[in-house]
Scaffold this active site. Sequence first.
Site, short mmCIF file in Angstrom:
data_model
loop_
_atom_site.label_atom_id
_atom_site.label_comp_id
_atom_site.label_asym_id
_atom_site.label_seq_id
_atom_site.Cartn_x
_atom_site.Cartn_y
_atom_site.Cartn_z
N HIS A 74 -9.74 -0.97 1.53
CA HIS A 74 -8.92 -0.94 0.23
C HIS A 74 -8.50 -2.25 0.09
O HIS A 74 -8.33 -2.84 -1.04
CB HIS A 74 -8.11 -0.13 -0.18
CG HIS A 74 -6.69 -0.04 0.64
ND1 HIS A 74 -6.33 0.48 1.80
CD2 HIS A 74 -5.76 -0.61 0.19
CE1 HIS A 74 -5.10 0.21 2.06
NE2 HIS A 74 -4.61 -0.60 1.22
N ASP A 92 -10.57 3.49 6.82
CA ASP A 92 -10.20 2.33 5.98
C ASP A 92 -10.05 1.19 6.52
O ASP A 92 -9.12 0.34 6.73
CB ASP A 92 -8.79 2.55 5.50
CG ASP A 92 -8.51 1.84 4.43
OD1 ASP A 92 -9.05 1.09 3.77
OD2 ASP A 92 -7.31 2.27 3.42
N SER A 133 -0.81 -3.01 4.49
CA SER A 133 -2.12 -2.68 4.72
C SER A 133 -2.90 -3.70 5.28
O SER A 133 -2.75 -4.80 4.97
CB SER A 133 -2.88 -2.25 3.15
OG SER A 133 -2.61 -0.99 2.79
#
Length: 723
Positions: free
Chosen positions: A85, A221, A658
């Site tokens: 992402h 991810d 992230s």
Amino acid sequence: MKKKLLVFGFLFSMLLPSLYADEGMWLPLLLKKKEADMQKNGMRITAEDIYSVNRSSLKDAVMLFGGGCTGEFVSREGLVLTNHHCGYSYIVSHSTVERDYLTNGFWAANKSEELPCKGLSVTLLVYMEDVTEKVLEGVNNDMAEKDRAALIEKNIENIKKKATENNHYQAIIKPFYYGNQYFMYVNEVFTDIRLVGAPPSNIGKFGGDTDNWMWPRHTGDFSVFRVYADKDGKPRDYSKDNVPYKPKKYLSINISGAKEGDFTFVFGYPGTTRQFLTSQAVDFVQNVEDPTRIKLRTECLNVYNEAMQKSPAQRLRYASTVASIANGWKKWQGELKGLKRMNAIDRKKAFERDFNKWANLTEENRERYGGLLADFDKYYSQSIEAKKSYIYMNEALLASDAMLYALRLLTLADISTDESVPEENVKENAENTYGYLMEYFSQDYENHKKVDRDIFVRTMTIFYNDFAKDRYVWLKKNIESGKYDNAEAYFADVYNSSLLSNPKKAEKLLKKYKRKKAEELMEDPMVEILGAVLSKFRKVDMVELNGINEKLDSLYRVYVEGIMKMDTVKEFYPDANLTLRVAYGNVKSYKPRDGVEYMPYTTIEGIMEKENPQIYDYVVEKRLKQLYNAKDYGVYANEKGELPVAFIASNHTTGGNSGSPVLDADGNLIGINFDRNWEGTMSDIMYDPDQCRNISLDIRYCLFIIDKFAGAKHLIDEMTIVK
Ligand code: ARG
Ligand code: GLU
């Protein structure tokens, strides 16, 4: 005697012992202070191994990826891992319907196939320094805030200038604890970053927005990039002569995994936390801000999601927008629940009572801290309307594309009527605006118009009913003129008659634009609405907000100073501010609600359990299924023969973390941080050791996908694997 009792009373309430370290995002430079505790929790390396200015350390392997994620080097050839992402918009930018890397994945077979990513940069920290004294030189408590700020600004510029003389570094100085401390970060910024690999969406985004922010999780991810530099290893914009950057340090990868209770730490760039908010501020978040944003975004998501069902082209077009709208939308819902569950407002109030007791213990305290909470009350209650206005500006007024273009037209009209702006500037602006708008109209506009109009009508209707009705008399007059059945009909009419939904009209007015046409521009119904709301927003709300925020900032500076004085035993950490931090904790299960306990890791079994070919988020790749059926997990299986996918731990993280490396007791990479659990999202305001977990991709699943699924063994060969 009475005083003494009081002192013990509030100290006792604050020093709740915790079994695990958990809460905190620590400054790498000051990590020595936490070393003993980290080692007690299982760490086998030293603070100096994590951050050192004298030799290469783990910090040399960690980077700010783009403007809001983290990434890490995993090879001496500058190979970078981050989240899917985080790479998303760059993967999208290289994708078309015919060559759809987003859906199907992308793997460069060799370096020449790697794809340069325009606009992407990564930032490496060279060193950081406590510059508090230098920044506050000449500052005293009797200064007016304005003078104080000006002096600080001047000092900062000087310090930065010195640090970047005769080198290619960039320096940033940021306040900590609301300006009680300052640190300088001297960075190297690389701008030639290339996409190396990405799994297909139904691996990299498996579970999509349905599973987002939730545990148990099965999202692969991750994505892979490479940093390029000139031959001397210095940053240089894209050039085919650039070569892979050789980092001072890259991470070794441990594929034996971590078990419940094992020590882990996260090293990355957490964006924003607000642990010191007062009760009124938390009240606003809980009762106004989060609910308002959730309501408006629910409408937008309904519109986009419906459109995305219609065609692959529309799915691709809105994918990135929806991912980002949905992300905040869901997080705030978790945050709301968490704040309520924790009785956050009451807890803050109880703390404030303690603080006030302390603040009134001595004359000296009273003078500096005695009036703080009353002042907070005053300024917070004054700011409510302006803050609401700010929320609506972002979430309603500027939600539709047409309004974003209306903003451009407004600027054009403004400079056209401003005599001090030279003719050629107006001309250039008009040509650019015309170009952008025509490009916008050329992209499947008939379909998009319906979508964008719905966004406009629905968000503006909520804006009107919930906020604007009594605030903007002219708007109410228009809507209640008798011409329209309701606000929706009015806003639809506004949209339809605006040149922002009529390519021909727009062309007529803009193609051969002349200054004197500004009036016509301003009469456009969308431009008119935006202009009127924006003008009040700028002249009233923002002025008010800026003034109040400045006040609040200085109140918080003194408040936090007081809090730290009041409790000299507790170790404080500064709120996240997109600077490099270390969070540490242990792999740990949790109980989300009565009768339920979550295990700390998931496996590929869960992917197969979730599989549903009818639901986009749960489609499983054929190739993944084959590997699953053959149990072909290679060295990536755990000791039970399972293929691990994700795990949770009690590391304190937030947005920006992230892509952060999740490291084991020896500083080896065992996972990539990508999310938090829903029950724990209020940790940005209040941390709960029972409920807060970070969610990481198990590095073994990542390597399995690269190696077995994608057949990109050459990338694995670049890495250093330990077991
Ligand atoms: N919740 C994660 C974070 O805040 C992941 C977001 C991207 N994923 C998504 N399904 N929208 O950024
Ligand atoms: N997914 C988040 C990010 O983009 C991390 C999750 C969190 O907020 O902790 O940074």
